[in-house]
Design a protein around this motif. Structure first.
Motif, PDB file in Angstrom:
ATOM      1  N   THR A  96       0.866  -1.185   0.000  1.00 14.33           N
ATOM      2  CA  THR A  96       0.000   0.000   0.000  1.00 14.33           C
ATOM      3  C   THR A  96       0.904   1.236   0.000  1.00 14.33           C
ATOM      4  O   THR A  96       1.604   1.496   0.973  1.00 14.33           O
ATOM      5  CB  THR A  96      -0.924   0.036   1.233  1.00 14.33           C
ATOM      6  OG1 THR A  96      -0.133   0.054   2.416  1.00 14.33           O
ATOM      7  CG2 THR A  96      -1.828  -1.168   1.265  1.00 14.33           C
ATOM      8  N   SER A  98       0.070   4.293   0.142  1.00 17.65           N
ATOM      9  CA  SER A  98      -0.357   5.314   1.103  1.00 17.65           C
ATOM     10  C   SER A  98       0.309   5.093   2.456  1.00 17.65           C
ATOM     11  O   SER A  98       0.729   6.045   3.124  1.00 17.65           O
ATOM     12  CB  SER A  98      -1.883   5.288   1.265  1.00 17.65           C
ATOM     13  OG  SER A  98      -2.331   4.019   1.702  1.00 17.65           O
ATOM     14  N   TYR A  99       0.442   3.831   2.847  1.00 14.67           N
ATOM     15  CA  TYR A  99       1.116   3.492   4.105  1.00 14.67           C
ATOM     16  C   TYR A  99       2.606   3.797   4.002  1.00 14.67           C
ATOM     17  O   TYR A  99       3.205   4.400   4.901  1.00 14.67           O
ATOM     18  CB  TYR A  99       0.895   2.020   4.424  1.00 14.67           C
ATOM     19  CG  TYR A  99       1.547   1.557   5.708  1.00 14.67           C
ATOM     20  CD1 TYR A  99       0.820   1.513   6.891  1.00 14.67           C
ATOM     21  CD2 TYR A  99       2.886   1.151   5.742  1.00 14.67           C
ATOM     22  CE1 TYR A  99       1.412   1.083   8.069  1.00 14.67           C
ATOM     23  CE2 TYR A  99       3.472   0.733   6.910  1.00 14.67           C
ATOM     24  CZ  TYR A  99       2.740   0.697   8.077  1.00 14.67           C
ATOM     25  OH  TYR A  99       3.320   0.289   9.243  1.00 14.67           O
ATOM     26  N   ASP A 100       3.202   3.392   2.887  1.00 14.28           N
ATOM     27  CA  ASP A 100       4.640   3.604   2.713  1.00 14.28           C
ATOM     28  C   ASP A 100       5.000   5.090   2.727  1.00 14.28           C
ATOM     29  O   ASP A 100       6.004   5.487   3.312  1.00 14.28           O
ATOM     30  CB  ASP A 100       5.112   2.969   1.407  1.00 14.28           C
ATOM     31  CG  ASP A 100       5.135   1.454   1.472  1.00 14.28           C
ATOM     32  OD1 ASP A 100       5.080   0.922   2.598  1.00 14.28           O
ATOM     33  OD2 ASP A 100       5.208   0.811   0.422  1.00 14.28           O
ATOM     34  N   LYS A 102       3.549   7.424   4.271  1.00 20.86           N
ATOM     35  CA  LYS A 102       3.400   7.994   5.608  1.00 20.86           C
ATOM     36  C   LYS A 102       4.451   7.484   6.577  1.00 20.86           C
ATOM     37  O   LYS A 102       5.018   8.257   7.365  1.00 20.86           O
ATOM     38  CB  LYS A 102       2.004   7.699   6.151  1.00 20.86           C
ATOM     39  CG  LYS A 102       1.728   8.344   7.509  1.00 20.86           C
ATOM     40  CD  LYS A 102       0.266   8.188   7.905  1.00 20.86           C
ATOM     41  CE  LYS A 102      -0.015   8.904   9.226  1.00 20.86           C
ATOM     42  NZ  LYS A 102      -1.442   8.808   9.622  1.00 20.86           N
ATOM     43  N   TYR A 103       4.731   6.178   6.539  1.00 16.32           N
ATOM     44  CA  TYR A 103       5.600   5.578   7.552  1.00 16.32           C
ATOM     45  C   TYR A 103       6.944   5.089   7.019  1.00 16.32           C
ATOM     46  O   TYR A 103       7.898   4.942   7.789  1.00 16.32           O
ATOM     47  CB  TYR A 103       4.881   4.393   8.212  1.00 16.32           C
ATOM     48  CG  TYR A 103       3.628   4.782   8.943  1.00 16.32           C
ATOM     49  CD1 TYR A 103       3.677   5.569  10.096  1.00 16.32           C
ATOM     50  CD2 TYR A 103       2.381   4.371   8.479  1.00 16.32           C
ATOM     51  CE1 TYR A 103       2.519   5.921  10.772  1.00 16.32           C
ATOM     52  CE2 TYR A 103       1.220   4.717   9.156  1.00 16.32           C
ATOM     53  CZ  TYR A 103       1.293   5.494  10.297  1.00 16.32           C
ATOM     54  OH  TYR A 103       0.141   5.843  10.961  1.00 16.32           O
ATOM     55  N   ASP A 118      -4.050   0.159  -2.756  1.00 16.67           N
ATOM     56  CA  ASP A 118      -4.841   1.392  -2.751  1.00 16.67           C
ATOM     57  C   ASP A 118      -5.616   1.581  -4.049  1.00 16.67           C
ATOM     58  O   ASP A 118      -6.611   2.305  -4.083  1.00 16.67           O
ATOM     59  CB  ASP A 118      -3.934   2.602  -2.538  1.00 16.67           C
ATOM     60  CG  ASP A 118      -3.258   2.587  -1.173  1.00 16.67           C
ATOM     61  OD1 ASP A 118      -3.859   2.046  -0.231  1.00 16.67           O
ATOM     62  OD2 ASP A 118      -2.140   3.118  -1.057  1.00 16.67           O
ATOM     63  N   LYS A 138      -0.807  -5.101   8.787  1.00 23.14           N
ATOM     64  CA  LYS A 138      -1.011  -3.718   9.213  1.00 23.14           C
ATOM     65  C   LYS A 138      -1.225  -2.813   8.008  1.00 23.14           C
ATOM     66  O   LYS A 138      -2.074  -1.915   8.040  1.00 23.14           O
ATOM     67  CB  LYS A 138       0.185  -3.248  10.043  1.00 23.14           C
ATOM     68  CG  LYS A 138      -0.012  -1.866  10.655  1.00 23.14           C
ATOM     69  CD  LYS A 138       1.084  -1.527  11.648  1.00 23.14           C
ATOM     70  CE  LYS A 138       2.439  -1.528  11.015  1.00 23.14           C
ATOM     71  NZ  LYS A 138       3.483  -1.003  11.930  1.00 23.14           N
ATOM     72  N   LYS A 139      -0.486  -3.054   6.938  1.00 19.98           N
ATOM     73  CA  LYS A 139      -0.653  -2.248   5.728  1.00 19.98           C
ATOM     74  C   LYS A 139      -2.060  -2.386   5.156  1.00 19.98           C
ATOM     75  O   LYS A 139      -2.687  -1.398   4.755  1.00 19.98           O
ATOM     76  CB  LYS A 139       0.366  -2.668   4.662  1.00 19.98           C
ATOM     77  CG  LYS A 139       1.771  -2.161   4.889  1.00 19.98           C
ATOM     78  CD  LYS A 139       2.618  -2.470   3.671  1.00 19.98           C
ATOM     79  CE  LYS A 139       3.995  -1.835   3.776  1.00 19.98           C
ATOM     80  NZ  LYS A 139       4.754  -1.955   2.526  1.00 19.98           N
ATOM     81  N   PHE A 142      -4.578  -0.582   7.185  1.00 23.42           N
ATOM     82  CA  PHE A 142      -4.448   0.851   6.941  1.00 23.42           C
ATOM     83  C   PHE A 142      -5.184   1.250   5.662  1.00 23.42           C
ATOM     84  O   PHE A 142      -5.912   2.245   5.620  1.00 23.42           O
ATOM     85  CB  PHE A 142      -2.967   1.211   6.846  1.00 23.42           C
ATOM     86  CG  PHE A 142      -2.681   2.672   6.631  1.00 23.42           C
ATOM     87  CD1 PHE A 142      -2.561   3.536   7.712  1.00 23.42           C
ATOM     88  CD2 PHE A 142      -2.518   3.186   5.345  1.00 23.42           C
ATOM     89  CE1 PHE A 142      -2.285   4.880   7.525  1.00 23.42           C
ATOM     90  CE2 PHE A 142      -2.239   4.530   5.146  1.00 23.42           C
ATOM     91  CZ  PHE A 142      -2.127   5.388   6.242  1.00 23.42           C
ATOM     92  N   SER A 143      -5.007   0.461   4.598  1.00 22.70           N
ATOM     93  CA  SER A 143      -5.642   0.770   3.324  1.00 22.70           C
ATOM     94  C   SER A 143      -7.157   0.643   3.407  1.00 22.70           C
ATOM     95  O   SER A 143      -7.898   1.453   2.847  1.00 22.70           O
ATOM     96  CB  SER A 143      -5.106  -0.150   2.224  1.00 22.70           C
ATOM     97  OG  SER A 143      -5.586   0.227   0.952  1.00 22.70           O
TER      98      SER A 143
END
Length: 206
Positions: A96, A98-100, A102-103, A118, A138-139, A142-143
């Protein structure tokens, strides 16, 4: 499954290779008994893993499958057995972005190897996550939280195994969580990929 026509399954290894034929038989038997209530099903398998000799010990593959993509093998096998049910595959790992962003801003996203969750419109699927990887669980959670609204249906199953036991989590998609991340709060502070020890490696190593 409330006539949701799309089912997305992440991973095509040990658990999926035994679970998928059960799921297909469940659909097929139900439709045969009540043909007036039958509807089209599209099952999508996502995995880039290749069948290896060590997998034959506990996964539902045969020696002729060695060297082939797991998702492709399962797709071809069960399309022939259940021609009225679509079983397609994406021969890539999932991530994802979007997760990458951010974190894990330094993570590189190779489109030849990874598919971006995503962009998959998860709100149209029942989602089954059978990936033995804490980071991906977790990814995906999050998505889902980013994509799903309280007004949409659908179901989210997440399962995994380790050396001695396993776990299954379920929630309606509109609850925004599969429960696994909620029950493992330590994961919320870990922003790297954490791979679990697989049963295939254990069996292969004796």
């Amino acid at each position: 499954l409330q006539e949701r026509k799309n089912v997305m399954i992440f991973a095509a290894g040990g658990t999926t290779s035994w679970f998928l034929p059960k799921l297909l038989k469940l659909y097929n038997d139900a439709f045969n008994k009540q043909p007036n209530h039958a509807y089209e099903i599209n099952i999508v398998l996502i995995d880039a893993d290749i069948v290896e000799a060590k997998n034959i010990i506990r996964q539902n593959f045969i020696s002729d499958d060695i060297g082939r993509n797991k998702a492709e093998v399962l797709s071809e096998r069960y399309k022939e057995l259940y021609p009225n049910i679509s079983v397609s595959f994406i021969p890539k790992y999932a991530t994802t972005t979007s997760y990458d962003k951010k974190y894990l801003p330094n993570n590189e996203y190779d489109k030849e190897i990874f598919v971006n969750v995503d962009n998959l419109n998860l709100s149209t699927f029942n989602i089954i996550n059978l990936v033995d990887n804490e980071g991906f669980k977790k990814k995906l959670d999050f998505s889902i939280k980013r994509q799903i609204t309280p007004y949409l249906g659908g179901h989210y199953f997440s399962a995994g195994v380790n050396l001695f036991n396993g776990q299954v989590y379920y929630s309606p998609l509109n609850e925004h969580s599969n429960g696994y991340v909620n029950d493992h709060q330590d994961l919320l502070e870990i922003f790297d990929e954490v791979s679990v020890h697989t049963c295939a490696d254990t069996d292969a190593n004796g």
